[in-house]
Design a protein around this motif. Structure first.
Motif, PDB file in Angstrom:
ATOM      1  N   GLN A  57       0.830  -1.200   0.000  1.00 10.73           N
ATOM      2  CA  GLN A  57       0.000   0.000   0.000  1.00 10.73           C
ATOM      3  C   GLN A  57       0.874   1.264   0.000  1.00 10.73           C
ATOM      4  N   GLY A  58       1.938   1.245   0.776  1.00 12.79           N
ATOM      5  CA  GLY A  58       2.824   2.396   0.842  1.00 12.79           C
ATOM      6  C   GLY A  58       3.518   2.678  -0.464  1.00 12.79           C
ATOM      7  N   VAL A  59       3.978   1.606  -1.131  1.00 11.70           N
ATOM      8  CA  VAL A  59       4.643   1.761  -2.428  1.00 11.70           C
ATOM      9  C   VAL A  59       3.634   2.206  -3.491  1.00 11.70           C
ATOM     10  N   LYS A  60       2.414   1.652  -3.421  1.00 16.71           N
ATOM     11  CA  LYS A  60       1.377   1.990  -4.398  1.00 16.71           C
ATOM     12  C   LYS A  60       1.081   3.487  -4.405  1.00 16.71           C
ATOM     13  N   TYR A  61       0.991   4.048  -3.203  1.00 18.68           N
ATOM     14  CA  TYR A  61       0.680   5.477  -3.099  1.00 18.68           C
ATOM     15  C   TYR A  61       1.939   6.339  -3.032  1.00 18.68           C
ATOM     16  N   LYS A  62       3.072   5.726  -3.318  1.00 23.65           N
ATOM     17  CA  LYS A  62       4.356   6.427  -3.423  1.00 23.65           C
ATOM     18  C   LYS A  62       4.756   7.158  -2.130  1.00 23.65           C
ATOM     19  N   ILE A  63       4.320   6.593  -1.026  1.00 28.00           N
ATOM     20  CA  ILE A  63       4.710   7.141   0.278  1.00 28.00           C
ATOM     21  C   ILE A  63       5.934   6.416   0.809  1.00 28.00           C
ATOM     22  N   LEU A  64       6.002   5.095   0.593  1.00 31.72           N
ATOM     23  CA  LEU A  64       7.095   4.271   1.090  1.00 31.72           C
ATOM     24  C   LEU A  64       7.917   3.718  -0.060  1.00 31.72           C
ATOM     25  N   THR A  65       9.143   3.288   0.255  1.00 30.48           N
ATOM     26  CA  THR A  65       9.988   2.571  -0.702  1.00 30.48           C
ATOM     27  C   THR A  65      10.275   1.187  -0.144  1.00 30.48           C
ATOM     28  N   ASP A  66      10.566   0.250  -1.018  1.00 31.40           N
ATOM     29  CA  ASP A  66      10.899  -1.115  -0.618  1.00 31.40           C
ATOM     30  C   ASP A  66      12.153  -1.521  -1.382  1.00 31.40           C
ATOM     31  N   LYS A  67      13.296  -1.505  -0.675  1.00 28.22           N
ATOM     32  CA  LYS A  67      14.560  -1.795  -1.335  1.00 28.22           C
ATOM     33  C   LYS A  67      15.431  -2.655  -0.428  1.00 28.22           C
ATOM     34  N   ASP A  68      15.882  -3.785  -0.963  1.00 28.85           N
ATOM     35  CA  ASP A  68      16.780  -4.693  -0.225  1.00 28.85           C
ATOM     36  C   ASP A  68      16.192  -5.096   1.122  1.00 28.85           C
ATOM     37  N   GLY A  69      14.882  -5.338   1.153  1.00 22.58           N
ATOM     38  CA  GLY A  69      14.245  -5.805   2.378  1.00 22.58           C
ATOM     39  C   GLY A  69      14.060  -4.736   3.433  1.00 22.58           C
ATOM     40  N   VAL A  70      14.177  -3.465   3.029  1.00 16.39           N
ATOM     41  CA  VAL A  70      14.049  -2.364   3.977  1.00 16.39           C
ATOM     42  C   VAL A  70      12.950  -1.406   3.518  1.00 16.39           C
ATOM     43  N   ILE A  71      11.989  -1.141   4.392  1.00 17.05           N
ATOM     44  CA  ILE A  71      10.955  -0.148   4.113  1.00 17.05           C
ATOM     45  C   ILE A  71      11.537   1.226   4.445  1.00 17.05           C
ATOM     46  N   GLY A  72      11.383   2.149   3.499  1.00 17.94           N
ATOM     47  CA  GLY A  72      11.971   3.461   3.717  1.00 17.94           C
ATOM     48  C   GLY A  72      11.009   4.593   3.423  1.00 17.94           C
ATOM     49  N   LEU A  73      11.287   5.742   4.002  1.00 17.35           N
ATOM     50  CA  LEU A  73      10.555   6.974   3.705  1.00 17.35           C
ATOM     51  C   LEU A  73      11.525   8.123   3.875  1.00 17.35           C
ATOM     52  N   ASN A  74      11.663   8.955   2.845  1.00 17.19           N
ATOM     53  CA  ASN A  74      12.543  10.117   2.913  1.00 17.19           C
ATOM     54  C   ASN A  74      11.759  11.347   2.469  1.00 17.19           C
ATOM     55  N   PHE A  75      11.532  12.256   3.401  1.00 13.70           N
ATOM     56  CA  PHE A  75      10.724  13.442   3.129  1.00 13.70           C
ATOM     57  C   PHE A  75      11.481  14.688   3.572  1.00 13.70           C
ATOM     58  N   HIS A  76      11.420  15.723   2.744  1.00 11.43           N
ATOM     59  CA  HIS A  76      12.047  16.993   3.121  1.00 11.43           C
ATOM     60  C   HIS A  76      11.257  18.143   2.530  1.00 11.43           C
ATOM     61  N   TYR A  77      11.019  19.182   3.359  1.00  7.53           N
ATOM     62  CA  TYR A  77      10.339  20.385   2.894  1.00  7.53           C
ATOM     63  C   TYR A  77      11.117  21.614   3.336  1.00  7.53           C
ATOM     64  N   ALA A  78      11.325  22.547   2.406  1.00  5.43           N
ATOM     65  CA  ALA A  78      11.936  23.851   2.717  1.00  5.43           C
ATOM     66  C   ALA A  78      11.775  24.737   1.498  1.00  5.43           C
ATOM     67  N   ASN A  79      11.545  26.030   1.737  1.00  4.62           N
ATOM     68  CA  ASN A  79      11.482  27.021   0.652  1.00  4.62           C
ATOM     69  C   ASN A  79      10.518  26.626  -0.460  1.00  4.62           C
ATOM     70  N   ASP A  80       9.334  26.163  -0.084  1.00  5.41           N
ATOM     71  CA  ASP A  80       8.267  25.818  -1.025  1.00  5.41           C
ATOM     72  C   ASP A  80       8.521  24.530  -1.801  1.00  5.41           C
ATOM     73  N   LYS A  81       9.635  23.850  -1.548  1.00  2.00           N
ATOM     74  CA  LYS A  81       9.966  22.629  -2.267  1.00  2.00           C
ATOM     75  C   LYS A  81       9.772  21.410  -1.367  1.00  2.00           C
ATOM     76  N   VAL A  82       9.117  20.392  -1.955  1.00  2.00           N
ATOM     77  CA  VAL A  82       8.907  19.134  -1.253  1.00  2.00           C
ATOM     78  C   VAL A  82       9.629  18.022  -2.007  1.00  2.00           C
ATOM     79  N   ASN A  83      10.392  17.224  -1.265  1.00  2.00           N
ATOM     80  CA  ASN A  83      11.058  16.064  -1.868  1.00  2.00           C
ATOM     81  C   ASN A  83      10.620  14.834  -1.093  1.00  2.00           C
TER      82      ASN A  83
END
Length: 499
Positions: free
Chosen positions: A441-467
């Motif tokens: 579900q997390g990967v489907k909605y592009k909230i989570l990543t699944d790589k090498d058996g590790v669930i990940g999430l990387n989020f950053h916001y500053a100066n109107d930019k979201v990554n």
């Protein structure tokens, strides 16, 4: 003969000087004692303004080399929520050896000049009748303190071991305490103080029912100094080697090892900076080893004057709740929430770095950082803001990084299920299905990543930019993609940019 006479004369002269100095010290000590008690009461009044708690020094009987005095902790208004009635008194009977060379110091071959050496113990009265029954008629503690000519104070307190058994209606209650040693020091105006507390074991048990709660290796340390905002800064450390609970009805057996809390509160010209770290080396529930963890909280650039106002509001509310039945816990919570905005003044920063948990299958970690902007003077305006406007108004920078091995997560979920009595294989199979569903579900909605058996999430916001997981967009588009913002009426309108 003449030499003997000279020697005797010197001894007599020294004795006269010592006697005179001791008498004079005793006289001055009485005045300074009143000053020290007044200062202690000033601090009590600040912390507990409605309790009427105060120290008193009574029955001062001055001798040449020593004096006797009774220090009385008088609780004028009582503490209703702690079942302490009004006008309760706890009395310390004390003997003060005068300087410059107090007798107690000489017995220990300590020749450093001091104003006084104090020995104090609890005096038995109606208020402490139950306590003296538990300690077999002995004072729970003895205090030995030294007062320098600069009026600084250092004290050693020894709590006696206790082994007390009560039998009632077929049940046994056993209190076992190994005793404790407390060392404390303070300067003349209490603007600086430190203490250490050490004890081997404290336990409560029922041998008949085989119930027991125990604490082992208790070690507390604190070093404090009052700063420019009238708030104590410094370092604290509180650790318990082991906590165990066994045989308690309707509760599983629990063993917690290596529990520790450390904190540091520092200050600069305008701000306070706080770091608190919680850690535990092992958690065992029933026969299941859950692992170890750590949580580090950071609060930086907290406006000092605003924190002072918040702290005072909290202390007033907490004290009122403690001393009167008219103020409830909800009222205290409301007072805290009503003043919470004070902690958001002048661009503070908050962090959780890291929050980690480790078990036999791996280690997870969460890092969170938030930098705020000054909130509007009109606080009610926040309630009318849409999510996008609120983010732009309040947040300078926000980042969240999650690293969660699937094997570790499966193990944790399975162990929690096993506590309810499920078979290990069944619990692991169910946990694997849950983790797989979360990941998909997390990967489907592009909230989570699944790589090498590790669930990940990387989020950053500053100066109107979201990554988010290496996909970059502006704030409006990000909120729009996630159903948190509406479209602009004018398709060609330029997106607002935070300066």
């Amino acid at each position: 003969m003449k030499k003997s006479l000279v020697a005797v004369s010197i001894v007599v002269a020294l004795g006269a000087v010592w006697t005179g100095a001791s008498w004079y010290t005793g006289k001055k000590l009485e005045d300074r004692l009143d000053s020290f008690v007044k200062k202690a009461n000033t601090e009590l009044e600040k912390s507990f303004p409605e309790s009427g708690i105060e120290w008193q020094a009574k029955d001062f009987k001055r001798g040449i080399f020593s004096s006797d005095v009774r220090f009385i902790l008088h609780i004028k208004n009582g503490v209703k929520n702690a079942d302490i009635p009004p006008n309760e008194e706890i009395i310390l009977k004390s003997t003060i050896d005068h300087g410059p060379f107090p007798m107690n110091n000489l017995k220990a071959f300590n020749l450093i000049p001091q104003m006084a050496s104090i020995h104090a113990e609890l005096e038995k009265n109606d208020a402490l009748k139950t306590l003296f029954n538990i300690t077999n008629g002995k004072s729970l503690f003895s205090l030995d303190a030294k007062v320098s000519y600069s009026r600084s104070l250092s004290a050693n307190i020894e709590l006696i071991p206790i082994n007390h058994t009560e039998t009632k209606e077929g049940d046994q209650r056993v209190l076992s305490f190994s005793g404790a040693k407390i060392n404390a020091s303070a300067n003349h105006d209490l603007s600086e103080f430190s203490f250490t507390v050490k004890s081997d074991e404290l336990s409560f048990s029922d041998p008949i029912k085989k119930e027991k709660i125990a604490f082992k290796s208790i070690d507390f340390k604190s070093d404090n100094k009052k700063g420019k905002f009238d708030i104590y800064t410094g370092d604290q450390s509180y650790s318990i080697g082991e906590f165990s609970m066994n045989g308690i009805p309707n509760e599983p057996n629990i063993a917690l090892k290596g529990m520790k809390v450390t904190s540091n509160l520092g200050e600069d010209k305008d701000n306070l900076n706080i770091k608190i770290v919680y850690s535990i080396d092992g958690v065992k529930i029933k026969d299941i080893e859950f692992g170890s963890g750590k949580l580090a909280l950071g609060m930086e650039k907290l406006d000092g004057q605003s924190v002072r106002k918040f702290t005072q509001a909290y202390n007033d509310a907490a004290e009122a709740a403690l001393t009167t039945d008219k103020v409830s816990y909800d009222t205290t919570s409301l007072a805290i929430l009503s003043n919470l905005h004070l902690l958001l003044n002048n661009n503070p920063q908050f962090s959780i770095s890291p929050f980690s948990w480790k078990n036999s299958k791996g280690e997870s970690s969460v890092d969170f950082k938030l930098s705020l902007q000054n909130i509007p003077e009109d606080k009610s305006a926040l309630q009318l803001m849409e999510p996008e406007e609120m983010v732009r108004t309040l947040i300078q920078e926000l980042s969240l990084h999650i690293n969660l091995p699937k094997a570790m997560l499966i193990e944790s979920i399975a162990q929690s299920t096993m506590l309810d009595g499920k078979d290990k294989a069944v619990a692991e199979a169910q946990a694997e299905q849950q983790v797989q569903m979360i990941t998909q579900q997390g990967v489907k909605y592009k909230i989570l990543t699944d790589k090498d058996g590790v669930i990940g999430l990387n989020f950053h916001y500053a100066n109107d930019k979201v990554n988010l997981n290496d996909k970059e967009s502006n704030l409006h588009q990000f909120l729009l993609d996630n159903g948190l913002a509406g479209t602009y009426d004018d398709a060609d309108a330029e997106l607002p940019v935070v300066e």
